[in-house]
Design a protein around this motif. Structure first.
Motif, PDB file in Angstrom:
ATOM      1  N   VAL A  85       0.866  -1.109  -0.216  1.00  0.00           N
ATOM      2  CA  VAL A  85       0.097  -0.142  -0.019  1.00  0.00           C
ATOM      3  C   VAL A  85       0.912   1.121   0.033  1.00  0.00           C
ATOM      4  N   VAL A  86       0.711   2.221  -0.965  1.00  0.00           N
ATOM      5  CA  VAL A  86       1.158   3.502  -0.791  1.00  0.00           C
ATOM      6  C   VAL A  86       0.132   4.753  -0.536  1.00  0.00           C
ATOM      7  N   SER A  87      -1.208   4.274  -0.784  1.00  0.00           N
ATOM      8  CA  SER A  87      -2.242   5.196  -0.661  1.00  0.00           C
ATOM      9  C   SER A  87      -3.497   4.377  -0.232  1.00  0.00           C
ATOM     10  N   GLY A  88      -4.149   4.513   0.892  1.00  0.00           N
ATOM     11  CA  GLY A  88      -5.480   3.753   1.134  1.00  0.00           C
ATOM     12  C   GLY A  88      -6.207   4.108   2.330  1.00  0.00           C
ATOM     13  N   MET A  89      -7.491   3.544   2.220  1.00  0.00           N
ATOM     14  CA  MET A  89      -8.275   3.764   3.530  1.00  0.00           C
ATOM     15  C   MET A  89      -9.090   2.538   3.800  1.00  0.00           C
ATOM     16  N   ASN A  90      -9.314   2.415   5.278  1.00  0.00           N
ATOM     17  CA  ASN A  90     -10.249   1.189   5.476  1.00  0.00           C
ATOM     18  C   ASN A  90     -11.369   1.624   5.990  1.00  0.00           C
ATOM     19  N   ASP A  91     -12.164   0.538   6.265  1.00  0.00           N
ATOM     20  CA  ASP A  91     -13.579   0.721   6.382  1.00  0.00           C
ATOM     21  C   ASP A  91     -13.747   1.488   8.276  1.00  0.00           C
ATOM     22  N   GLN A  92     -12.795   1.632   8.890  1.00  0.00           N
ATOM     23  CA  GLN A  92     -12.709   2.223  10.054  1.00  0.00           C
ATOM     24  C   GLN A  92     -12.630   3.705   9.705  1.00  0.00           C
ATOM     25  N   GLY A  93     -12.283   3.993   8.532  1.00  0.00           N
ATOM     26  CA  GLY A  93     -11.849   5.717   8.346  1.00  0.00           C
ATOM     27  C   GLY A  93     -10.557   5.845   8.675  1.00  0.00           C
ATOM     28  N   LEU A  94      -9.690   4.840   8.706  1.00  0.00           N
ATOM     29  CA  LEU A  94      -8.144   5.048   8.862  1.00  0.00           C
ATOM     30  C   LEU A  94      -7.384   5.233   7.585  1.00  0.00           C
ATOM     31  N   THR A  95      -6.718   6.273   7.283  1.00  0.00           N
ATOM     32  CA  THR A  95      -5.978   6.377   6.040  1.00  0.00           C
ATOM     33  C   THR A  95      -4.448   6.498   6.030  1.00  0.00           C
ATOM     34  N   VAL A  96      -3.684   5.756   5.163  1.00  0.00           N
ATOM     35  CA  VAL A  96      -2.459   5.950   5.197  1.00  0.00           C
ATOM     36  C   VAL A  96      -1.834   6.259   3.991  1.00  0.00           C
ATOM     37  N   THR A  97      -0.678   6.904   3.884  1.00  0.00           N
ATOM     38  CA  THR A  97      -0.030   7.383   2.692  1.00  0.00           C
ATOM     39  C   THR A  97       1.592   7.544   3.006  1.00  0.00           C
ATOM     40  N   ILE A  98       2.345   7.185   2.230  1.00  0.00           N
ATOM     41  CA  ILE A  98       3.904   7.292   2.455  1.00  0.00           C
ATOM     42  C   ILE A  98       4.565   8.439   1.938  1.00  0.00           C
ATOM     43  N   ASN A  99       5.534   8.939   2.320  1.00  0.00           N
ATOM     44  CA  ASN A  99       6.465   9.815   1.934  1.00  0.00           C
ATOM     45  C   ASN A  99       7.753   9.471   2.291  1.00  0.00           C
ATOM     46  N   ALA A 100       8.631   9.462   1.255  1.00  0.00           N
ATOM     47  CA  ALA A 100      10.087   8.973   1.349  1.00  0.00           C
ATOM     48  C   ALA A 100      10.864  10.148   2.122  1.00  0.00           C
ATOM     49  N   ALA A 101      11.772   9.601   2.898  1.00  0.00           N
ATOM     50  CA  ALA A 101      12.640  10.392   3.599  1.00  0.00           C
ATOM     51  C   ALA A 101      14.292   9.998   3.022  1.00  0.00           C
ATOM     52  N   ARG A 102      15.090  10.676   3.522  1.00  0.00           N
ATOM     53  CA  ARG A 102      16.759  10.483   3.192  1.00  0.00           C
ATOM     54  C   ARG A 102      17.050   9.288   3.754  1.00  0.00           C
ATOM     55  N   LEU A 161     -15.999   7.835   4.469  1.00  0.00           N
ATOM     56  CA  LEU A 161     -15.745   6.717   3.786  1.00  0.00           C
ATOM     57  C   LEU A 161     -15.709   6.964   2.349  1.00  0.00           C
ATOM     58  N   ARG A 162     -15.428   8.168   2.039  1.00  0.00           N
ATOM     59  CA  ARG A 162     -15.052   8.464   0.260  1.00  0.00           C
ATOM     60  C   ARG A 162     -13.939   8.814   0.001  1.00  0.00           C
ATOM     61  N   MET A 163     -13.547   8.436  -1.026  1.00  0.00           N
ATOM     62  CA  MET A 163     -12.270   8.714  -1.942  1.00  0.00           C
ATOM     63  C   MET A 163     -12.293   9.143  -3.228  1.00  0.00           C
ATOM     64  N   TRP A 164     -11.589  10.108  -3.628  1.00  0.00           N
ATOM     65  CA  TRP A 164     -11.303  10.610  -5.086  1.00  0.00           C
ATOM     66  C   TRP A 164     -10.084  10.240  -5.591  1.00  0.00           C
ATOM     67  N   VAL A 165     -10.024   9.623  -6.808  1.00  0.00           N
ATOM     68  CA  VAL A 165      -8.795   8.863  -7.294  1.00  0.00           C
ATOM     69  C   VAL A 165      -8.686   9.648  -8.510  1.00  0.00           C
ATOM     70  N   SER A 166      -7.636  10.291  -8.872  1.00  0.00           N
ATOM     71  CA  SER A 166      -7.436  10.929  -9.862  1.00  0.00           C
ATOM     72  C   SER A 166      -7.189   9.993 -11.417  1.00  0.00           C
ATOM     73  N   THR A 167      -7.596  10.501 -12.483  1.00  0.00           N
ATOM     74  CA  THR A 167      -7.268   9.997 -13.766  1.00  0.00           C
ATOM     75  C   THR A 167      -6.378  10.617 -14.578  1.00  0.00           C
ATOM     76  N   ALA A 168      -5.880  10.265 -15.712  1.00  0.00           N
ATOM     77  CA  ALA A 168      -4.856  10.742 -16.544  1.00  0.00           C
ATOM     78  C   ALA A 168      -5.482  11.770 -17.245  1.00  0.00           C
ATOM     79  N   PRO A 169      -4.641  12.645 -17.581  1.00  0.00           N
ATOM     80  CA  PRO A 169      -3.213  12.640 -17.404  1.00  0.00           C
ATOM     81  C   PRO A 169      -2.829  13.108 -16.012  1.00  0.00           C
ATOM     82  N   TRP A 170      -1.780  12.489 -15.260  1.00  0.00           N
ATOM     83  CA  TRP A 170      -1.278  12.698 -14.011  1.00  0.00           C
ATOM     84  C   TRP A 170      -2.670  12.898 -12.838  1.00  0.00           C
TER      85      TRP A 170
END
Length: 557
Positions: free
Chosen positions: A242-259, A419-428
């Motif tokens: 998972v890099v971006s997601g949400m569960n049915d408890q309303g918990l979201t997680v996204t990752i951001n790289a660090a050095r 519990l709604r999420m909006w996902v982008s479509t191309a381009p980018w």
């Protein structure tokens, strides 16, 4: 003469021992690179076959895969670990194969030598020799299940299972070895006074680029596991991390790289830590506990939003330290540097802040948020699409200092309370943001007919910038840049004329002129690049070095 013989005898023994040790090492690397799949008790699911509803939809029991009219693939998978993996593979096998083709195609472009590719296969295998020990049995079974659908055409890399397992650590390896920052993302959250309804809202750009083909087949995956929470995440064929997601408890997680430091052994891939959080955490405390028990070999920030806590926090993690950053406010922002007291002063983090685009992008993000409060989904989309620099400066399209770098694999907006999420479509992130209501999707009892499962009435329309001449010229610039990278002939002026405020356009034009032997013109373009907003210190130093080399060569004539 006796001394010479003794020396030669010694050298012969020395070389013999050295060759023996090298042979032993090669055998060892080969053995540790050969990852064995986990044992499976019940393989009955392998006999199941998908049924085709139409040209873009398949079902397998209550599980399904379809392609929406917006170009997103949508998949629902349920069951135990191996069962989920096999069903995933059977439903999406074409996507798994095409994704691996896209990935390996880009790798071959970066490393055209067949011999070196084979060598890297064993290097990566050696570096990941301890990987299975750091992946839970559940996820090994799931990855093994979906790997059964992978193509045998890529066995030059490794067995189907070994490849799919290692792909889950690809980001970690590349990011740590060269600090490539292939995942240089932007994320933020707001709630209470900072949103129109007081409900929590989060936005993120997953700025990950491994060639354009890699982002062509995005999957919005809905998972109903036998253990843990139901969840949705944005992914690609063969990837259960998972890099971006949400569960049915309303918990979201996204990752951001660090050095990160260079790793010397494998640990749990970041994406699988995020997956475990999404599947098993219902609040921030539980998310922190999961992150704490998993060893990682790169540094990462996890932005966790929680409907149960009605706030968001950052879990900042290095291979040996974990810190939680809580802003004690009704908003939070994250780019690619740590913010906690514990890790903020870390040497690598300070280097990251001073040398990268992270701080500038963070400041621009804060500026945009102040302009847009109180937030709603449309305003969040506008922030995620923003192309400008500080104070709305024109820094060129594609600049790493902008929130929108035109490299996003996907962009997503979460509203955990509904519990709604909006996902982008191309381009980018410039196309339609498609809205999904997790409650409605998880209430479905299979897919009887091929129909839209998104809540399209809440979609966010495409960015009007797509209809402008400036966007058309950016595409021409980008095409010229891709051609140049692929050693395809480009014409003079193809870079600067189509993206005149972007420093890299001048750097590219300088490289082009240098390749033609036009040293003076190359220096002129390099100097122009230095007057623009350059993304990183390293890139500025590289341009200055190009100028020095040319001047040194001219002085030596």
């Amino acid at each position: 003469m006796r001394i010479v013989k003794k020396i030669l005898k010694f050298l012969a023994w020395f070389l013999g021992i050295l060759l023996l040790l090298l042979l032993i090492f090669c055998v060892y690397v080969w053995k540790v690179s050969d990852v064995k799949p986990p044992a499976v008790q019940d393989r009955a699911v392998e006999a199941l076959q998908r049924t085709q509803l139409d040209s873009t939809a398949y079902v397998l029991g209550n599980n399904w895969l379809r392609k929406s009219r917006y170009g997103l693939y949508e998949m629902y998978v349920s069951g135990g670990p191996f069962e989920r993996g096999v069903i995933n593979g059977k439903l999406s096998r074409e996507l798994i194969v095409s994704q691996e083709i896209a990935f390996t195609h880009q790798i071959r472009k970066m490393i055209p030598s067949e011999g070196y590719l084979k060598f890297l296969k064993y290097v990566v295998g050696f570096m990941n020799r301890g990987l299975p020990e750091h992946v839970t049995d559940e996820y090994k079974l799931e990855i093994y299940g979906e790997s059964l659908a992978a193509s045998d055409s890529f066995k030059w890399i490794g067995s189907n299972y070994a490849r799919q397992l290692n792909y889950h650590a690809a980001h970690d390896i590349g990011h740590a070895l060269q600090n490539l920052m292939l995942v240089g993302c932007t994320s933020f959250g707001a709630w209470d006074t900072k949103t129109e309804s007081g409900a929590m809202i989060l936005g993120r750009n997953f700025d990950f680029w491994v060639g354009d083909e890699f982002a062509e087949h995005k999957i919005v995956s809905f998972v109903n596991p036998t253990t843990g929470h139901k969840f949705a995440y944005i992914t690609w064929g063969g990837f259960v991390g998972v890099v971006s997601g949400m569960n049915d408890q309303g918990l979201t997680v996204t990752i951001n790289a660090a050095r990160s430091r260079i790793p010397f052994d494998a640990a749990t891939p970041v994406s699988l830590v995020a997956r475990e959080i999404l599947q098993y955490a219902g609040n921030i405390k539980e998310a922190v506990a999961i992150a704490h028990k998993r060893e990682m070999f790169v540094s990462e920030s996890f932005l966790v939003g929680s409907a149960a806590d009605h706030r968001s926090a950052l879990i900042e993690k290095t291979p040996d330290t974990l810190a939680v950053y809580d802003p004690a406010a009704d908003h939070i922002e994250c780019t690619n540097h740590y913010q906690s007291d514990l890790l903020g002063a870390q040497k690598l983090n300070q280097e990251q802040m001073q040398g990268s685009a992270s701080v500038y992008r963070y400041q621009r993000l804060q500026e945009l948020l102040q302009q847009q409060y109180p937030l709603n989904p449309a305003k969040v989309a506008a922030i995620l699409r923003d192309r400008k620099g500080l104070h709305d400066a024109d820094i060129g399209n594609g600049n790493e200092k902008a929130v929108n770098q035109f490299i996003a694999h996907h962009s997503v907006i979460f509203m955990p309370d509904s519990l709604r999420m909006w996902v982008s479509t191309a381009p980018w992130q410039m196309g339609t943001y498609v809205c999904y209501d997790l409650r409605k999707v998880f209430a479905m009892q299979g897919l009887g007919t091929d129909h839209e499962v998104a809540d399209t009435s809440l979609n966010i329309p495409p960015d009007p910038f797509l209809q402008t001449d400036e966007y058309a010229r950016f595409l021409l610039f980008r095409k010229a840049k891709m051609n140049w990278m692929d050693k395809v002939k480009v014409g003079s002026g193809a870079f600067v004329s189509n993206n005149p405020e972007y420093y890299d356009a001048y750097r590219l034009e300088g490289d082009y002129q240098a390749s033609l032997g036009n040293a003076d013109r190359a220096v002129q373009y390099y100097k122009m690049a230095l007057t623009k907003e350059i993304a990183t210190v390293g890139e500025r130093l590289a341009i200055e070095e190009k100028i020095r080399k040319i001047n040194k060569a001219k002085a030596g004539k």
